[in-house]
Write a protein that holds these residues in place. Sequence first.
Motif, PDB file in Angstrom:
ATOM      1  N   SER A  32     -20.673  20.365 -41.365  1.00 51.18           N
ATOM      2  CA  SER A  32     -21.579  20.786 -40.301  1.00 51.18           C
ATOM      3  C   SER A  32     -22.501  19.631 -39.922  1.00 51.18           C
ATOM      4  O   SER A  32     -22.979  18.908 -40.796  1.00 51.18           O
ATOM      5  CB  SER A  32     -22.406  21.986 -40.761  1.00 51.18           C
ATOM      6  N   GLU A  34     -25.737  18.720 -36.987  1.00 47.91           N
ATOM      7  CA  GLU A  34     -26.641  19.293 -35.997  1.00 47.91           C
ATOM      8  C   GLU A  34     -27.625  18.239 -35.518  1.00 47.91           C
ATOM      9  O   GLU A  34     -28.139  17.450 -36.304  1.00 47.91           O
ATOM     10  CB  GLU A  34     -27.404  20.473 -36.612  1.00 47.91           C
ATOM     11  N   MET A 121     -13.337  25.248 -35.413  1.00 44.38           N
ATOM     12  CA  MET A 121     -14.446  24.381 -35.039  1.00 44.38           C
ATOM     13  C   MET A 121     -15.342  25.183 -34.110  1.00 44.38           C
ATOM     14  O   MET A 121     -14.885  25.702 -33.092  1.00 44.38           O
ATOM     15  CB  MET A 121     -13.968  23.119 -34.345  1.00 44.38           C
ATOM     16  N   TRP A 123     -18.910  25.128 -31.892  1.00 42.86           N
ATOM     17  CA  TRP A 123     -20.000  24.380 -31.279  1.00 42.86           C
ATOM     18  C   TRP A 123     -21.047  25.399 -30.866  1.00 42.86           C
ATOM     19  O   TRP A 123     -20.758  26.295 -30.070  1.00 42.86           O
ATOM     20  CB  TRP A 123     -19.540  23.605 -30.062  1.00 42.86           C
ATOM     21  N   ARG A 135     -24.958  22.289 -32.816  1.00 44.58           N
ATOM     22  CA  ARG A 135     -24.356  22.242 -34.151  1.00 44.58           C
ATOM     23  C   ARG A 135     -22.846  22.310 -34.004  1.00 44.58           C
ATOM     24  O   ARG A 135     -22.313  23.189 -33.345  1.00 44.58           O
ATOM     25  CB  ARG A 135     -24.828  23.410 -34.992  1.00 44.58           C
ATOM     26  N   PHE A 136     -22.164  21.341 -34.623  1.00 35.10           N
ATOM     27  CA  PHE A 136     -20.710  21.346 -34.728  1.00 35.10           C
ATOM     28  C   PHE A 136     -20.373  21.708 -36.174  1.00 35.10           C
ATOM     29  O   PHE A 136     -20.778  20.989 -37.097  1.00 35.10           O
ATOM     30  CB  PHE A 136     -20.117  19.961 -34.444  1.00 35.10           C
ATOM     31  N   TYR A 138     -17.044  22.721 -38.705  1.00 38.77           N
ATOM     32  CA  TYR A 138     -15.579  22.738 -38.782  1.00 38.77           C
ATOM     33  C   TYR A 138     -15.184  23.185 -40.177  1.00 38.77           C
ATOM     34  O   TYR A 138     -15.564  22.561 -41.168  1.00 38.77           O
ATOM     35  CB  TYR A 138     -15.042  21.335 -38.482  1.00 38.77           C
ATOM     36  N   VAL A 159     -16.360  14.243 -36.975  1.00 37.44           N
ATOM     37  CA  VAL A 159     -17.141  15.318 -36.355  1.00 37.44           C
ATOM     38  C   VAL A 159     -18.572  14.832 -36.094  1.00 37.44           C
ATOM     39  O   VAL A 159     -19.129  15.056 -35.009  1.00 37.44           O
ATOM     40  CB  VAL A 159     -17.121  16.591 -37.220  1.00 37.44           C
ATOM     41  N   LEU A 163     -20.514  14.248 -32.337  1.00 40.64           N
ATOM     42  CA  LEU A 163     -21.793  14.836 -31.950  1.00 40.64           C
ATOM     43  C   LEU A 163     -22.803  13.747 -31.578  1.00 40.64           C
ATOM     44  O   LEU A 163     -23.539  13.880 -30.597  1.00 40.64           O
ATOM     45  CB  LEU A 163     -22.338  15.727 -33.064  1.00 40.64           C
TER      46      LEU A 163
END
Length: 181
Positions: A32, A34, A121, A123, A135-136, A138, A159, A163
């Motif tokens: 994660s 953010e 995933m 978003w 926030r991504f 996965y 990831v 971002l």
Amino acid sequence: MKKLISVSLLALTGATASAEVLNSARNGFSTSHEVVIDADRRTVWAVATGQVGAWWNSDHTVSGDASRLSIAAKPQGCFCESLGADAGVVHLTVTMVSPQTMLRMTGGLGPLGLMGVNGNMTWEFADTENGTSVRFTYMVGGYSPDGLDTLAEPVDYVVGEALARLQAFVEMGNPGRTSID
């Protein structure tokens, strides 16, 4: 490496950022990231979903050209890469959309697409005092002969880099070279 990514994201954003491999095991992992982007949620959503080819790193494409990427932000839409006439790659399939709030895509990014794995995933976009929190997350599970735990850090990096590049593109108009490129 996780600490380096966190430090790099903080240096890049100048704002609160978090990055983490949440857990990792032979059969899967989750990560994660953010950040808070200095722009309204409508703008961030539009750039994230409508201009992915402008901010995604070309090094993380099949063609070597991120401008060939697109996201159809609708159920059963595609995070796809065009490879020419009638040729292409489905990187992820859109499974949930709440415009300007959440986009969930299912599948295996990059080399994960060649393995016996699947992932979700997500978003997420939310208003904050300083702009938009993005926030991504996965989560990946399945089988790989060498175990998926060995892939957690490299996938986490990609990831997080994505971002950071989204943030740089929205705030500065160009993802450029970030401190984690």
